[in-house]
Design a protein around this motif. Structure first.
Motif, PDB file in Angstrom:
ATOM      1  N   GLU A  66     -51.399 -45.311 -12.717  1.00 56.39           N
ATOM      2  CA  GLU A  66     -50.985 -44.240 -13.590  1.00 56.39           C
ATOM      3  C   GLU A  66     -50.511 -43.115 -13.030  1.00 56.39           C
ATOM      4  OE1 GLU A  66     -54.118 -43.733 -16.688  1.00 56.39           O
ATOM      5  OE2 GLU A  66     -54.260 -45.935 -16.857  1.00 56.39           O
ATOM      6  N   LEU A  67     -49.721 -42.438 -13.552  1.00 58.50           N
ATOM      7  CA  LEU A  67     -49.145 -41.010 -13.041  1.00 58.50           C
ATOM      8  C   LEU A  67     -49.620 -39.821 -13.934  1.00 58.50           C
ATOM      9  CD1 LEU A  67     -45.774 -42.278 -11.890  1.00 58.50           C
ATOM     10  CD2 LEU A  67     -47.678 -41.899 -10.533  1.00 58.50           C
ATOM     11  N   ALA A  68     -49.967 -38.843 -13.195  1.00 57.72           N
ATOM     12  CA  ALA A  68     -50.077 -37.740 -13.990  1.00 57.72           C
ATOM     13  C   ALA A  68     -49.465 -36.380 -13.385  1.00 57.72           C
ATOM     14  CB  ALA A  68     -51.784 -37.201 -13.779  1.00 57.72           C
ATOM     15  N   TRP A  69     -48.929 -35.235 -14.044  1.00 54.80           N
ATOM     16  CA  TRP A  69     -48.455 -34.427 -13.765  1.00 54.80           C
ATOM     17  C   TRP A  69     -49.484 -33.305 -12.944  1.00 54.80           C
ATOM     18  CZ3 TRP A  69     -43.513 -33.100 -12.663  1.00 54.80           C
ATOM     19  CH2 TRP A  69     -43.221 -31.993 -12.685  1.00 54.80           C
ATOM     20  N   ASP A  70     -49.085 -32.708 -11.921  1.00 57.24           N
ATOM     21  CA  ASP A  70     -49.978 -31.905 -11.175  1.00 57.24           C
ATOM     22  C   ASP A  70     -49.298 -30.395 -11.026  1.00 57.24           C
ATOM     23  OD1 ASP A  70     -47.961 -31.822  -9.337  1.00 57.24           O
ATOM     24  OD2 ASP A  70     -49.226 -32.277  -7.539  1.00 57.24           O
ATOM     25  N   GLY A  71     -48.347 -30.478 -12.087  1.00 59.64           N
ATOM     26  CA  GLY A  71     -47.721 -29.008 -12.152  1.00 59.64           C
ATOM     27  C   GLY A  71     -46.771 -29.064 -11.312  1.00 59.64           C
ATOM     28  N   MET A  72     -46.331 -29.666 -10.362  1.00 56.45           N
ATOM     29  CA  MET A  72     -45.162 -29.746  -9.293  1.00 56.45           C
ATOM     30  C   MET A  72     -44.507 -31.333  -9.401  1.00 56.45           C
ATOM     31  SD  MET A  72     -46.539 -27.387  -6.225  1.00 56.45           S
ATOM     32  CE  MET A  72     -45.317 -27.953  -5.252  1.00 56.45           C
ATOM     33  N   ASP A  73     -45.343 -32.221  -9.392  1.00 57.44           N
ATOM     34  CA  ASP A  73     -44.725 -33.563  -9.321  1.00 57.44           C
ATOM     35  C   ASP A  73     -45.670 -34.569 -10.007  1.00 57.44           C
ATOM     36  OD1 ASP A  73     -43.221 -35.530  -8.284  1.00 57.44           O
ATOM     37  OD2 ASP A  73     -44.004 -35.254  -6.386  1.00 57.44           O
ATOM     38  N   HIS A  74     -45.204 -35.614 -10.153  1.00 56.78           N
ATOM     39  CA  HIS A  74     -46.040 -36.665 -10.716  1.00 56.78           C
ATOM     40  C   HIS A  74     -46.612 -37.423  -9.587  1.00 56.78           C
ATOM     41  CE1 HIS A  74     -43.178 -36.584 -14.239  1.00 56.78           C
ATOM     42  NE2 HIS A  74     -44.412 -36.844 -14.813  1.00 56.78           N
ATOM     43  N   VAL A  75     -48.095 -37.641  -9.741  1.00 56.83           N
ATOM     44  CA  VAL A  75     -48.985 -38.100  -8.719  1.00 56.83           C
ATOM     45  C   VAL A  75     -49.741 -39.414  -9.548  1.00 56.83           C
ATOM     46  CG1 VAL A  75     -49.175 -35.936  -7.544  1.00 56.83           C
ATOM     47  CG2 VAL A  75     -50.629 -36.552  -9.103  1.00 56.83           C
ATOM     48  N   PRO A  76     -50.151 -40.096  -8.424  1.00 60.41           N
ATOM     49  CA  PRO A  76     -50.818 -41.289  -8.914  1.00 60.41           C
ATOM     50  C   PRO A  76     -52.278 -40.914  -9.233  1.00 60.41           C
ATOM     51  CG  PRO A  76     -50.214 -41.824  -6.700  1.00 60.41           C
ATOM     52  CD  PRO A  76     -49.602 -40.565  -7.228  1.00 60.41           C
ATOM     53  N   VAL A  77     -52.963 -41.502 -10.278  1.00 59.19           N
ATOM     54  CA  VAL A  77     -54.411 -41.143 -10.545  1.00 59.19           C
ATOM     55  C   VAL A  77     -55.269 -42.322  -9.781  1.00 59.19           C
ATOM     56  CG1 VAL A  77     -55.929 -40.951 -12.415  1.00 59.19           C
ATOM     57  CG2 VAL A  77     -53.646 -40.509 -12.743  1.00 59.19           C
ATOM     58  N   PRO A  78     -56.276 -41.603  -9.190  1.00 60.69           N
ATOM     59  CA  PRO A  78     -57.111 -42.405  -8.471  1.00 60.69           C
ATOM     60  C   PRO A  78     -57.674 -43.351  -9.373  1.00 60.69           C
ATOM     61  CG  PRO A  78     -57.320 -40.183  -7.638  1.00 60.69           C
ATOM     62  CD  PRO A  78     -56.515 -40.233  -9.018  1.00 60.69           C
ATOM     63  N   GLY A  79     -58.062 -44.607  -8.750  1.00 59.27           N
ATOM     64  CA  GLY A  79     -58.876 -45.388  -9.732  1.00 59.27           C
ATOM     65  C   GLY A  79     -58.137 -46.219 -10.766  1.00 59.27           C
ATOM     66  N   THR A  80     -56.692 -45.912 -10.737  1.00 58.83           N
ATOM     67  CA  THR A  80     -56.098 -46.848 -12.035  1.00 58.83           C
ATOM     68  C   THR A  80     -54.936 -48.072 -11.583  1.00 58.83           C
ATOM     69  OG1 THR A  80     -54.223 -45.042 -11.790  1.00 58.83           O
ATOM     70  CG2 THR A  80     -56.115 -44.637 -13.374  1.00 58.83           C
ATOM     71  N   ALA A  81     -55.156 -48.157 -10.310  1.00 60.35           N
ATOM     72  CA  ALA A  81     -54.326 -49.317  -9.855  1.00 60.35           C
ATOM     73  C   ALA A  81     -54.755 -50.683 -10.390  1.00 60.35           C
ATOM     74  CB  ALA A  81     -54.463 -49.491  -8.244  1.00 60.35           C
ATOM     75  N   SER A  82     -53.453 -51.314 -10.785  1.00 59.81           N
ATOM     76  CA  SER A  82     -53.504 -52.676 -11.373  1.00 59.81           C
ATOM     77  C   SER A  82     -54.113 -53.781 -10.449  1.00 59.81           C
ATOM     78  CB  SER A  82     -52.297 -53.147 -11.914  1.00 59.81           C
ATOM     79  OG  SER A  82     -51.395 -53.141 -11.008  1.00 59.81           O
ATOM     80  N   GLN A  83     -54.989 -54.606 -11.074  1.00 57.12           N
ATOM     81  CA  GLN A  83     -55.939 -55.399  -9.880  1.00 57.12           C
ATOM     82  C   GLN A  83     -54.976 -56.225  -9.156  1.00 57.12           C
ATOM     83  OE1 GLN A  83     -59.137 -55.401  -9.207  1.00 57.12           O
ATOM     84  NE2 GLN A  83     -59.147 -53.443 -10.498  1.00 57.12           N
ATOM     85  N   GLU A  84     -53.700 -56.577  -9.802  1.00 63.60           N
ATOM     86  CA  GLU A  84     -52.527 -57.403  -9.083  1.00 63.60           C
ATOM     87  C   GLU A  84     -52.150 -56.991  -7.718  1.00 63.60           C
ATOM     88  OE1 GLU A  84     -51.587 -56.518 -12.579  1.00 63.60           O
ATOM     89  OE2 GLU A  84     -53.212 -57.295 -12.901  1.00 63.60           O
ATOM     90  N   THR A  85     -52.027 -55.851  -7.864  1.00 61.44           N
ATOM     91  CA  THR A  85     -51.178 -55.047  -6.781  1.00 61.44           C
ATOM     92  C   THR A  85     -52.201 -54.533  -5.436  1.00 61.44           C
ATOM     93  OG1 THR A  85     -51.645 -52.867  -7.685  1.00 61.44           O
ATOM     94  CG2 THR A  85     -49.408 -53.968  -8.362  1.00 61.44           C
ATOM     95  N   ILE A  86     -53.449 -54.761  -5.587  1.00 62.85           N
ATOM     96  CA  ILE A  86     -54.416 -54.211  -4.585  1.00 62.85           C
ATOM     97  C   ILE A  86     -54.379 -54.822  -3.430  1.00 62.85           C
ATOM     98  CG2 ILE A  86     -56.996 -53.838  -4.297  1.00 62.85           C
ATOM     99  CD1 ILE A  86     -57.070 -52.806  -6.857  1.00 62.85           C
TER     100      ILE A  86
END
Length: 126
Positions: A66-86
């Protein structure tokens, strides 16, 4: 055989041995130079591959999390990766770590800090 003949043969053999040794040193020096050039080419190749792999890994993580806005850019949220991609991401992380262990991490790179954190093990996918 006279003493003069013995001395002449000994001198000739000594010159031959000296020439052989000098030739061996010259060849050895050339081998060392060729070895350095080969290593420099390999290191350059690894640096280019590392640059591409780091960019590809950043894209993989951004697509998997999942992506979150950090004020400058969209960044991935730790711990939200889909299990198939790990597994694919973990394989890429190991490959990059091995290359960085061999040639070092680039001092300047376009990837965000979270990617370095992921490679260092301080940022998690799940």
């Amino acid at each position: 055989m006279t003493d003069d003949t013995k001395r002449a043969r000994w001198a000739a053999n000594t010159r031959d041995l000296a020439n052989v040794a000098a030739g061996a040193r010259k060849v050895s020096g050339l081998d060392a130079q060729a070895h350095r050039r080969r290593w420099q080419l390999r290191e350059s190749l690894l640096e280019r591959a590392l640059f591409d792999l780091r960019g590809e890994l950043a894209s993989m993580v951004e697509a998997a999390c999942e992506l979150a806005w950090d004020g400058m850019d969209h960044v991935p949220v730790p711990g939200t990766a889909s299990q198939e991609t790990i597994p694919a991401i973990a394989d890429r992380v190991l490959l990059i770590r091995e290359i960085e262990a061999e040639i070092g991490r680039p001092a300047e790179h376009p990837e965000p800090q979270w990617l370095d954190d992921l490679l260092d093990g301080t940022w998690g996918l799940t």
